[in-house]
Design an enzyme around this catalytic site. Structure first.
Site, PDB file in Angstrom:
ATOM      1  N   GLY A  10       0.884  -1.251  -0.022  1.00 39.84           N
ATOM      2  CA  GLY A  10       0.106  -0.105  -0.078  1.00 39.84           C
ATOM      3  C   GLY A  10       0.763   1.452   0.159  1.00 39.84           C
ATOM      4  O   GLY A  10       0.475   2.278   0.693  1.00 39.84           O
ATOM      5  N   SER A  12       1.655   3.332  -2.534  1.00 40.45           N
ATOM      6  CA  SER A  12       1.496   4.147  -3.622  1.00 40.45           C
ATOM      7  C   SER A  12       0.905   5.560  -3.214  1.00 40.45           C
ATOM      8  O   SER A  12       0.673   6.576  -3.934  1.00 40.45           O
ATOM      9  CB  SER A  12       0.472   3.584  -4.374  1.00 40.45           C
ATOM     10  OG  SER A  12      -0.707   3.301  -4.275  1.00 40.45           O
ATOM     11  N   ASN A  84       1.148  -2.072   5.173  1.00 40.43           N
ATOM     12  CA  ASN A  84       0.439  -0.956   5.327  1.00 40.43           C
ATOM     13  C   ASN A  84      -0.958  -1.002   4.430  1.00 40.43           C
ATOM     14  O   ASN A  84      -1.742  -0.335   4.591  1.00 40.43           O
ATOM     15  CB  ASN A  84       1.096   0.461   4.840  1.00 40.43           C
ATOM     16  CG  ASN A  84       0.224   1.378   4.886  1.00 40.43           C
ATOM     17  OD1 ASN A  84      -0.055   2.059   5.569  1.00 40.43           O
ATOM     18  ND2 ASN A  84       0.112   2.123   3.490  1.00 40.43           N
ATOM     19  N   TYR A 149     -13.953  -2.987   9.922  1.00 35.05           N
ATOM     20  CA  TYR A 149     -12.796  -2.355   9.946  1.00 35.05           C
ATOM     21  C   TYR A 149     -12.069  -2.552  11.298  1.00 35.05           C
ATOM     22  O   TYR A 149     -10.873  -2.871  11.271  1.00 35.05           O
ATOM     23  CB  TYR A 149     -12.969  -1.003   9.457  1.00 35.05           C
ATOM     24  CG  TYR A 149     -11.799  -0.284   9.213  1.00 35.05           C
ATOM     25  CD1 TYR A 149     -10.693  -0.600   8.277  1.00 35.05           C
ATOM     26  CD2 TYR A 149     -11.192   0.923  10.313  1.00 35.05           C
ATOM     27  CE1 TYR A 149      -9.550   0.244   8.228  1.00 35.05           C
ATOM     28  CE2 TYR A 149     -10.174   1.505  10.048  1.00 35.05           C
ATOM     29  CZ  TYR A 149      -9.199   1.059   9.042  1.00 35.05           C
ATOM     30  OH  TYR A 149      -8.027   1.799   8.893  1.00 35.05           O
ATOM     31  N   LYS A 153      -8.569  -4.398  12.588  1.00 36.25           N
ATOM     32  CA  LYS A 153      -7.469  -3.403  12.919  1.00 36.25           C
ATOM     33  C   LYS A 153      -7.002  -4.172  14.513  1.00 36.25           C
ATOM     34  O   LYS A 153      -5.879  -4.240  14.547  1.00 36.25           O
ATOM     35  CB  LYS A 153      -7.488  -2.140  12.881  1.00 36.25           C
ATOM     36  CG  LYS A 153      -7.553  -1.459  11.593  1.00 36.25           C
ATOM     37  CD  LYS A 153      -6.572  -1.717  10.918  1.00 36.25           C
ATOM     38  CE  LYS A 153      -6.251  -0.996   9.464  1.00 36.25           C
ATOM     39  NZ  LYS A 153      -5.274  -1.336   8.863  1.00 36.25           N
TER      40      LYS A 153
END
Length: 241
Positions: A10, A12, A84, A149, A153
């Site tokens: 991740g 970018s 990430n 979510y 996490k």
């Protein structure tokens, strides 16, 4: 870190881009992991103050992970992994379909499992390695509309602590960083009122910057943090207190 390769999934945009740039400034060769936006990943690689290349990786696919690890390994000794990559899909639980729930679990949790499992062999051979998982303050305190979510996490923190115990005597540390509200492209779509509320949760009274998260990751990936493992470091302006 001049003799090491760091793979950032991740990488970018947003927090991932800041992490890539921070690690590149230490002298590491950075593999900027991306799934779909190659132009964004190549742009991040160009902005790194050091050697960096874009590497395509779908963290939820075992073959893609293996290919990305091989490509990163061609750049040198793969000693740092930053998990990430992640997706957000907010909704009240009654509206969240099993398919949407499973997609979050697959990317956010299975992804970290696959990449960590793949990188452990070279780390074990070298008896040195750093794995840093990017979690979230939501995993600590919860948030309405983010049950799935938050579960991913929170699960990522449990994964971090358990894996840290498995490999601690092999010179490998495994830690997590839990950002608070960070202004990124992902959060830009939130309503203004929602962004204001998220800011008020933090005693510092402002959003956390992507660079501040990246500085924490860079520290945990360094030799200076060799005695720190199994930690979930909140970079949230005090929001989780």
């Amino acid at each position: 870190m001049s003799d090491l390769v760091a793979l950032v999934t991740g990488g970018s945009g947003g927090i991932g881009a800041a992490i890539c740039q921070a690690l590149a400034r230490t002298g590491a060769v950075v593999a900027v992991g991306y799934q779909g936006n190659v132009s964004a990943a190549e742009h991040v690689a160009q902005t790194c103050d050091g050697q960096a290349v874009a590497v395509r990786i779908n963290v939820a696919d075992e073959n893609s992970v293996a290919g990305a690890m091989a490509q990163a390994g061609e750049l040198g000794r793969l000693g740092i992994l930053v998990n990430n990559a992640g997706v957000v899909d907010d909704d009240l639980l009654l509206r969240l379909t099993p398919e949407r729930w499973d997609h979050l679990m697959t990317v956010n949790l299975r992804g970290a499992y696959l990449t960590s499992r793949a990188v452990l062999r070279p780390m074990l051979r070298a008896r040195w390695g750093r794995i840093v998982n990017v979690s979230s303050v939501v995993g600590m305190r919860g948030n309405a509309g983010q049950a799935a979510y938050a579960a991913t996490k929170a699960g990522l923190v449990g994964f971090t602590k358990s894996l840290a115990r498995e490999v601690a005597r092999k010179g490998i540390t495994v830690n997590a960083v839990s950002p608070g509200y960070v202004e990124t492209r992902m959060t830009a779509g939130l309503p203004e009122r929602a962004r204001e509320l998220l800011t008020t949760f933090a005693p510092i009274g402002r959003p956390v910057s992507a660079d501040e998260v990246a500085h924490a990751v860079r520290f945990l990936a360094s030799d200076e943090a060799s005695a720190i493992t199994g930690v979930d470091l909140a970079v949230d302006g005090g929001a989780a207190m």
